[in-house]
Design a protein around this motif. Structure first.
Motif, PDB file in Angstrom:
ATOM      1  N   ASP A  34      34.748  14.250  29.809  1.00 41.08           N
ATOM      2  CA  ASP A  34      34.284  13.782  31.305  1.00 41.08           C
ATOM      3  C   ASP A  34      34.127  15.431  31.786  1.00 41.08           C
ATOM      4  O   ASP A  34      34.231  16.632  31.394  1.00 41.08           O
ATOM      5  CB  ASP A  34      35.715  13.605  32.483  1.00 41.08           C
ATOM      6  N   ARG A 124      38.772  15.262  26.233  1.00 40.92           N
ATOM      7  CA  ARG A 124      40.518  14.156  25.552  1.00 40.92           C
ATOM      8  C   ARG A 124      39.676  13.118  25.009  1.00 40.92           C
ATOM      9  O   ARG A 124      40.194  12.228  24.662  1.00 40.92           O
ATOM     10  CB  ARG A 124      40.883  13.919  26.864  1.00 40.92           C
ATOM     11  N   TRP A 125      39.005  12.929  24.491  1.00 34.23           N
ATOM     12  CA  TRP A 125      38.040  11.768  23.577  1.00 34.23           C
ATOM     13  C   TRP A 125      37.550  12.371  22.305  1.00 34.23           C
ATOM     14  O   TRP A 125      37.304  12.974  22.127  1.00 34.23           O
ATOM     15  CB  TRP A 125      36.399  11.159  24.482  1.00 34.23           C
ATOM     16  N   ARG A 126      37.449  10.722  22.034  1.00 38.91           N
ATOM     17  CA  ARG A 126      37.493  10.405  20.427  1.00 38.91           C
ATOM     18  C   ARG A 126      37.192   9.776  20.431  1.00 38.91           C
ATOM     19  O   ARG A 126      37.513   8.093  20.363  1.00 38.91           O
ATOM     20  CB  ARG A 126      39.011  11.005  19.695  1.00 38.91           C
ATOM     21  N   SER A 154      42.731   3.154  26.457  1.00 36.65           N
ATOM     22  CA  SER A 154      42.030   5.148  27.885  1.00 36.65           C
ATOM     23  C   SER A 154      40.652   4.283  27.186  1.00 36.65           C
ATOM     24  O   SER A 154      40.880   5.274  25.816  1.00 36.65           O
ATOM     25  CB  SER A 154      41.959   5.527  28.663  1.00 36.65           C
ATOM     26  N   LYS A 156      35.973   4.998  26.147  1.00 35.48           N
ATOM     27  CA  LYS A 156      34.591   4.762  26.911  1.00 35.48           C
ATOM     28  C   LYS A 156      34.069   4.399  26.221  1.00 35.48           C
ATOM     29  O   LYS A 156      34.084   4.479  24.878  1.00 35.48           O
ATOM     30  CB  LYS A 156      34.340   6.417  27.462  1.00 35.48           C
ATOM     31  N   LEU A 250      35.171   5.082  22.383  1.00 34.21           N
ATOM     32  CA  LEU A 250      35.746   6.863  22.519  1.00 34.21           C
ATOM     33  C   LEU A 250      37.138   6.456  22.817  1.00 34.21           C
ATOM     34  O   LEU A 250      36.969   5.309  23.835  1.00 34.21           O
ATOM     35  CB  LEU A 250      34.985   7.619  23.184  1.00 34.21           C
ATOM     36  N   ALA A 252      40.748   8.681  24.507  1.00 36.48           N
ATOM     37  CA  ALA A 252      41.303   9.109  25.572  1.00 36.48           C
ATOM     38  C   ALA A 252      42.514   9.505  24.439  1.00 36.48           C
ATOM     39  O   ALA A 252      43.379   9.193  24.440  1.00 36.48           O
ATOM     40  CB  ALA A 252      41.316   8.792  26.330  1.00 36.48           C
TER      41      ALA A 252
END
Length: 254
Positions: A34, A124-126, A154, A156, A250, A252
């Motif tokens: 982000d 914070r995303w994987r 969450s 994305k 992805l 979170a």
């Protein structure tokens, strides 16, 4: 902590780097981080929250505000609110198009002498699942992605070669654009997403809204298909099209 906001890049009013790195910030955005930007203007201070990000090659990155609603127009209060579509990058010139409710369009792009630029990232995303434009698995596990959706996590999505979608043009430099999701869903064995408004510019870097700008409502799927309703601000109606793109999905880690 993975959910912390970290100062990744500080630039002065001349956009000279004071702290951090443009390349490392672009790397974080390329991972799906982000992005936010703190600015000091002449009469106020502000932090911009970007609903969409763009990451190209090397040090190319940008933050996009896809549905900013404004009330002031050229120094006075407007009779009606309107949409503003912004693009900020590390070059110091921002792109802004205003779309009024009477369908008028104003390009307000400019080089504004902000006192400081503080770029923050939340990494914070994987990536859980990645596929090519035909829906073939490149990495990860589609079933794991489905379980995250069922667990209310969450999600994305990053769409490769999004810019140029207006004409299904894949000719531009390699890039990925990460979109906020309002409603992930599972259907017919695939994962899909009802996304927030998206913006797509010309397939080039650097880009401005003068080159091209489309506002879209899109439904990407893990099959590689993406259904899109697109319009150029000021030129209704929307036009429906379907394209194929490689994507990353992805979750979170918070």
């Amino acid at each position: 902590m993975p959910d912390q906001w970290v100062l990744s890049l500080e630039q002065n009013s001349e956009t000279e780097v004071i702290k951090g790195s443009i390349v490392e910030t672009a790397d974080a955005v390329r991972r799906g981080a982000d992005l936010r930007l703190f600015l000091i203007a002449k009469d106020y201070e502000e932090t911009l929250y970007f609903q969409q990000t763009y990451a190209g090659e090397q040090d190319a990155f940008a933050g996009l505000m896809t549905h900013h609603h404004s009330y002031a127009h050229r120094g006075s209060l407007a009779e009606q609110p309107y949409f503003s579509f912004f693009k900020y990058d590390a070059c110091g010139t921002f792109s802004q198009v205003k779309w009024m409710l009477d369908n008028q369009r104003f390009d307000e792009s400019q080089a504004y002498p902000y006192g400081i630029y503080l770029w923050y990232v939340c990494d914070r995303w994987r990536v859980v699942y990645e596929h090519d434009a035909e829906g073939n698995c490149v990495a990860g596990d589609l079933d794991e992605l489905k379980e995250h959706i069922r667990a209310g996590r969450s999600i994305k999505v990053g769409v490769r070669q999004l810019f140029g979608i207006q004409d299904d043009d894949l000719s531009g430099p390699e890039h990925i654009s990460f979109l906020d999701i309002m409603q992930p869903l599972i259907k017919d064995g695939h994962v899909g997403a009802n996304c927030d408004f998206i913006l797509a510019g010309a397939p080039k870097w650097p880009f401005t809204w003068e080159n091209a700008l489309s506002l879209g409502m899109v439904w990407p799927w893990s099959s590689g298909e993406m259904i899109a309703h697109l319009t150029e601000p000021g030129h209704l109606p929307f036009r429906r099209t379907t394209v194929r793109r490689a994507m990353q999905w992805l979750v979170a880690d918070t």
